[in-house]
Every structure is written in C-alpha cells, then in structure tokens.
Design a protein around this motif. Structure first.
Motif, PDB file in Angstrom:
ATOM      1  N   ASN A  25       1.067  -1.410  -0.152  1.00 14.03           N
ATOM      2  CA  ASN A  25       0.090   0.347   0.199  1.00 14.03           C
ATOM      3  C   ASN A  25       0.844   1.218   0.273  1.00 14.03           C
ATOM      4  O   ASN A  25       0.661   2.755  -0.092  1.00 14.03           O
ATOM      5  CB  ASN A  25      -0.921  -0.041   1.372  1.00 14.03           C
ATOM      6  N   TYR A  26       1.842   1.012   0.119  1.00 13.26           N
ATOM      7  CA  TYR A  26       2.785   2.047  -0.261  1.00 13.26           C
ATOM      8  C   TYR A  26       4.261   2.182  -1.095  1.00 13.26           C
ATOM      9  O   TYR A  26       4.768   0.765  -1.814  1.00 13.26           O
ATOM     10  CB  TYR A  26       3.590   2.439   1.197  1.00 13.26           C
ATOM     11  N   HIS A  27       4.591   3.026  -1.739  1.00 10.47           N
ATOM     12  CA  HIS A  27       5.811   2.990  -2.594  1.00 10.47           C
ATOM     13  C   HIS A  27       7.506   3.488  -1.689  1.00 10.47           C
ATOM     14  O   HIS A  27       7.316   4.924  -2.371  1.00 10.47           O
ATOM     15  CB  HIS A  27       5.688   3.451  -3.838  1.00 10.47           C
ATOM     16  N   PRO A  28       7.886   3.387  -0.912  1.00 11.81           N
ATOM     17  CA  PRO A  28       8.613   3.749  -0.372  1.00 11.81           C
ATOM     18  C   PRO A  28       9.913   4.174  -1.296  1.00 11.81           C
ATOM     19  O   PRO A  28      10.162   3.432  -2.565  1.00 11.81           O
ATOM     20  CB  PRO A  28       8.836   3.229   1.379  1.00 11.81           C
ATOM     21  N   LEU A  29      10.716   4.988  -1.031  1.00 13.31           N
ATOM     22  CA  LEU A  29      12.120   5.608  -1.596  1.00 13.31           C
ATOM     23  C   LEU A  29      12.310   4.746  -0.378  1.00 13.31           C
ATOM     24  O   LEU A  29      12.746   4.270   0.301  1.00 13.31           O
ATOM     25  CB  LEU A  29      12.866   6.802  -1.096  1.00 13.31           C
ATOM     26  N   PRO A  30      13.941   4.342  -1.949  1.00 11.57           N
ATOM     27  CA  PRO A  30      14.437   3.015  -1.348  1.00 11.57           C
ATOM     28  C   PRO A  30      15.175   3.614  -0.412  1.00 11.57           C
ATOM     29  O   PRO A  30      17.283   3.275  -0.439  1.00 11.57           O
ATOM     30  CB  PRO A  30      14.900   3.108  -2.418  1.00 11.57           C
ATOM     31  N   VAL A  31      15.330   3.712   1.064  1.00 11.81           N
ATOM     32  CA  VAL A  31      16.428   3.856   2.112  1.00 11.81           C
ATOM     33  C   VAL A  31      15.466   3.267   2.946  1.00 11.81           C
ATOM     34  O   VAL A  31      14.280   3.280   3.404  1.00 11.81           O
ATOM     35  CB  VAL A  31      16.113   5.738   2.254  1.00 11.81           C
ATOM     36  N   VAL A  32      16.546   3.426   3.842  1.00 12.95           N
ATOM     37  CA  VAL A  32      16.015   2.074   4.815  1.00 12.95           C
ATOM     38  C   VAL A  32      16.501   2.673   6.133  1.00 12.95           C
ATOM     39  O   VAL A  32      17.865   3.085   6.728  1.00 12.95           O
ATOM     40  CB  VAL A  32      16.279   0.704   5.397  1.00 12.95           C
ATOM     41  N   VAL A  33      15.597   3.215   7.262  1.00 13.39           N
ATOM     42  CA  VAL A  33      15.706   4.741   8.486  1.00 13.39           C
ATOM     43  C   VAL A  33      16.070   3.984   9.520  1.00 13.39           C
ATOM     44  O   VAL A  33      15.510   2.837   9.948  1.00 13.39           O
ATOM     45  CB  VAL A  33      15.209   5.887   8.262  1.00 13.39           C
ATOM     46  N   ALA A  34      17.581   3.662  10.248  1.00 16.27           N
ATOM     47  CA  ALA A  34      17.444   3.380  11.483  1.00 16.27           C
ATOM     48  C   ALA A  34      17.629   3.852  12.574  1.00 16.27           C
ATOM     49  O   ALA A  34      17.984   3.470  14.385  1.00 16.27           O
ATOM     50  CB  ALA A  34      18.501   2.303  11.541  1.00 16.27           C
ATOM     51  N   ARG A  35      18.233   5.125  12.157  1.00 12.50           N
ATOM     52  CA  ARG A  35      17.881   5.770  13.619  1.00 12.50           C
ATOM     53  C   ARG A  35      17.611   7.505  13.489  1.00 12.50           C
ATOM     54  O   ARG A  35      18.263   7.435  12.111  1.00 12.50           O
ATOM     55  CB  ARG A  35      19.810   5.989  14.093  1.00 12.50           C
ATOM     56  N   ALA A  36      17.900   8.679  13.960  1.00 15.37           N
ATOM     57  CA  ALA A  36      17.251   9.910  13.953  1.00 15.37           C
ATOM     58  C   ALA A  36      17.700  10.693  15.196  1.00 15.37           C
ATOM     59  O   ALA A  36      17.230   9.919  15.850  1.00 15.37           O
ATOM     60  CB  ALA A  36      15.711   9.582  13.714  1.00 15.37           C
ATOM     61  N   GLU A  37      17.373  11.362  14.723  1.00 16.91           N
ATOM     62  CA  GLU A  37      17.845  12.736  15.689  1.00 16.91           C
ATOM     63  C   GLU A  37      17.728  13.546  15.634  1.00 16.91           C
ATOM     64  O   GLU A  37      18.791  14.555  14.153  1.00 16.91           O
ATOM     65  CB  GLU A  37      19.079  13.119  16.823  1.00 16.91           C
ATOM     66  N   GLY A  38      16.021  14.732  15.859  1.00 22.53           N
ATOM     67  CA  GLY A  38      16.601  16.309  15.206  1.00 22.53           C
ATOM     68  C   GLY A  38      16.297  16.524  13.907  1.00 22.53           C
ATOM     69  O   GLY A  38      15.048  15.656  13.372  1.00 22.53           O
ATOM     70  N   ALA A  39      16.684  17.003  12.778  1.00 24.67           N
ATOM     71  CA  ALA A  39      16.473  17.153  11.662  1.00 24.67           C
ATOM     72  C   ALA A  39      17.186  16.311  10.898  1.00 24.67           C
ATOM     73  O   ALA A  39      16.715  16.193   9.521  1.00 24.67           O
ATOM     74  CB  ALA A  39      16.443  18.560  11.311  1.00 24.67           C
ATOM     75  N   TRP A  40      17.969  15.248  11.574  1.00 23.55           N
ATOM     76  CA  TRP A  40      18.414  14.275   9.904  1.00 23.55           C
ATOM     77  C   TRP A  40      18.332  12.633  10.649  1.00 23.55           C
ATOM     78  O   TRP A  40      17.866  12.172  12.174  1.00 23.55           O
ATOM     79  CB  TRP A  40      19.923  13.857  10.984  1.00 23.55           C
TER      80      TRP A  40
END
Length: 408
Positions: A25-40
C-alpha cells in the motif's frame, strides 16, 4: 547521533525482505532508516540524510525531541493504558491545555488523523439532527475537490483522487464536492440539509495549495450565515507548521470544529483530537462514540508535552522566520528547474519542470544526495522540514535541489 552497529542486514536486503510479507500500500523511497535525531536520519549503512518531510508534519519538533522523549519515558514507568472505561490522571490536564492553546471549549481525543476526520463527520451529523433539525438521515457535508482527509472507506468516498477511491466502493452518501478556493460553488452547494463544510485550510496532498486571501474568511461567513458548521482539517497544517498554531489564524478565522493529529503525537505515538465549541461537541452522549486507545495516558502525556512546546510560541516563530528563508530560496530557483511553488511557513509545494523528471524521480535524486523529500502528483515535490531545522540546513537542502535540477 551515535552510529549504529553494522552487523545487521543492509538496505537492499531489508527492502527485498519486505516484498513478500508487507502489503504493497506504499511505494517508499529506497532508504532504510535506522536512527534519527533532530532534523537528521541515518540509514542502516550509516549514511546521513536531512529529513525535509518530517513524517508529513508528524515530526514538527524533529526526531526524538528531548522534552517529548522524557515525557514518554516518565509515563512508561507509570501507566500506559486504562481504556476510557476508567479515568486516568493525565487526560484532563491534556484536554484543558489543548483547548486553551486552540481557543476552544471541548476536546474529543482519538488516535489517528483519519479517526479525527471520521469523528468530526459523526459530530457534525449529530449536531445537524439534534440542534439544526435536519430530518433523519438527510444531513449533507460539503467538501472540496482534491482534498485529502485520510483513507477510510467513508473518506475516500468523497475524494477526487481515483487512485485512492477506485475499487473501494460502494461509498457513504451525503457528501457534495465543490472546487477548492471557489466560494460561489460552495454557496450553491449549501442548503437546509447541510451539516458542515469540511475543508483543509491548505491542501497538503494536492501540492500545498494555498487559497486566495479571504477564502477562509468567506467560508466562515458563509457557514455562519447559512446555519452550518465550519470544520477545518488542520491535521497537516496545524500545530506550528505555517507560522501560527493553526493555519486558519492567517485570516483570523475561528472554525466551529478543528481536526488535529500528526504533530500532536510528537512523532512518538499516534494522537489526534477533535476540538471545538461546547454547543457542537456537547451533542455526544456516552455510547455514541469511542476509542479504546483514544486519550490513553501515554498519548495524553506526550500530547501535553507537545502543547507545552507550542505554548511558548517558539516553534510558530521559527516556522514564520525560516519560512522566509524557504520562500526566498525557492524563488531563486524559479527558472532553474523550478517552474512554480507555493509556500506558507515551513511548508512548500514545488513544481519541477516535467522535462527534468517526475516528482518521484527528483525525490530519488535528492535522496542520493542526502536530502529526503516526497513527491505528490506529477512533477511536484513537497517540503515540510522539522520546525527545528536551521537556516544553514535549509540553505544546504535548497542548494542540493538546485544541483539536482541543473545537472539533470
């Protein structure tokens, strides 16, 4: 942001693993996010990306804002769920502060944005029957073409996006669709059966479409004069995104009902709410509407922390000030691959020259350069960075957009 361990599976392997087990039901961009903080954010290989989408405004305060994470941690150690069969010690305070922030009387807590919209529809119909005196099962609601209010069967039934609605009928009756930003068409659609006008003050999914000055004020005047409700869907536009707490404040408009979601959960838990006048939300009686998780203590704790951030006005000011940086930067790109844009606060729809690629293709090029955005329709991309983004980060993202467009 501390780098993650590299022992796990890589992006390509994880993406391939999703194919047979996840519904498409989605067609995400081919990036697999593992961590995040702030704007990154950081992917599983340790590559960093500037998040210029912010979860479609669900991450207005950035990833893992310390005040929100702290509120969640503290509540996790105490109580997470009671259901509404019992009271909990966090809900009243959350409702009081949210009502004060939005200048309303009552709060109906829910979970997702689509639930808030469905709840708003139910409340408007109940008000029409109990207060306005519309005959049973005759209530109508006027909506705008190119709207996006969610994806339940009722909501997609009054969508004009065939991708969203095709194959999901039969649909719930009682909705009249008129062109957005057209007061005359709206006036013609309103009659004695009209319970409410339901619109987005700014249409996000359609490409961040901003109505003409006076449109929202005109909707308010029309609904008041014709004796129906004005329901504003601020799920994407609200809670600081456009430089005000609510987007309707740009025209000093006060709707009868406002629908909130996304940023209300701080990017931690799903939290939504219907807020409005007591004369409207007061029509609900026990047993007529509910939600097991709506208003749960964890959601109320995080939601209260979100309201506390907004009460200072800091994030509204940041969105207004940095919105000027965003607009100036986009204006400088017109003629350099950008053929037009619409922006309000830290929210923009950017129309790219179709000769340079689709919105999806441009989004993929930006991803390879470390910038995450998302397309809408055709060759339009949308920008909605966290309100914690800096002027330098914005300038860097716009410079990367120029590079991607001029080197295509």
């Amino acid at each position: 942001m501390t780098a993650p361990a590299r022992a796990g599976r890589g992006s390509e392997e994880l993406i391939r693993a999703e194919e047979p087990v996840l519904a498409h039901n989605y067609h995400p961009l081919p990036v697999v996010v593992a961590r995040a903080e702030g704007a990154w954010v950081e992917d599983v290989e340790g590559r960093r990306y500037l998040d210029m989408l912010a979860g479609y405004s669900a991450l207005n305060f950035g990833h893992r804002h310390p005040a929100l994470i702290d509120a969640a941690h503290r509540q996790l150690d105490r109580l997470t769920l009671t259901s509404r069969a019992f009271h909990n010690d966090r809900l009243a305070g959350f409702a009081e502060r949210l009502a004060a922030l939005t200048g309303t009387d009552m709060v109906l807590p829910m979970n997702t944005g689509a639930e808030a919209v469905e709840s708003g529809i139910k409340v408007a119909r109940k008000w029409a029957y109990d207060v306005k005196g519309v005959p049973a099962d005759r209530a109508t609601i006027v909506v705008a073409a190119d709207n996006f209010h969610g994806r339940t069967t009722t909501i997609v039934g009054f969508s004009t996006d065939e991708t969203a609605r095709s194959g999901f009928g039969p649909f719930t009756p009682g909705f009249r669709i008129v062109p957005y930003n057209d007061l005359a068409a709206m006036e013609a659609a309103v009659d004695e059966t009209t319970a409410a006008v339901l619109i987005e003050p700014i249409q996000g999914e359609a490409g961040v479409l901003i109505p003409d000055d006076g449109y929202l004020a005109g909707v308010r005047e029309l609904t008041r004069r014709r004796g129906c409700l004005f329901v504003a869907d601020e799920i994407q536009s609200g809670l600081g995104r456009t430089g005000h707490t609510l987007a309707v404040e740009h025209e000093s408009v006060v709707p009868d009902v406002v629908l909130l979601g996304k940023a209300l959960g701080g990017g931690i838990v799903p939290v939504s709410a219907v807020v409005g006048r007591r004369e409207v939300l007061g029509v609900l009686r026990p047993g007529e509407h509910g939600s097991t998780f709506g208003g749960n203590p964890l959601a109320a704790a995080v939601g209260t922390a979100v309201v506390e951030l907004l009460e200072t006005g800091e994030f509204q000011r940041r969105a207004a000030e940095l919105g000027g940086v965003l607009r100036e930067g986009l204006a400088s790109l017109v003629g350099k691959g950008v053929v037009g844009f619409r922006a309000r606060g830290l929210w923009a729809g950017v129309d790219v020259d179709p000769a340079l690629g689709t919105g999806r293709e441009v989004s993929e090029r930006l991803m390879r350069e470390g910038i995450l955005v998302k397309d809408t329709h055709g060759s339009t991309i949308r920008l909605a960075p966290p309100l914690t983004v800096t002027a330098d980060e914005l300038a860097g993202a716009l410079g990367t957009l120029e590079k991607v467009l001029t080197s295509s």
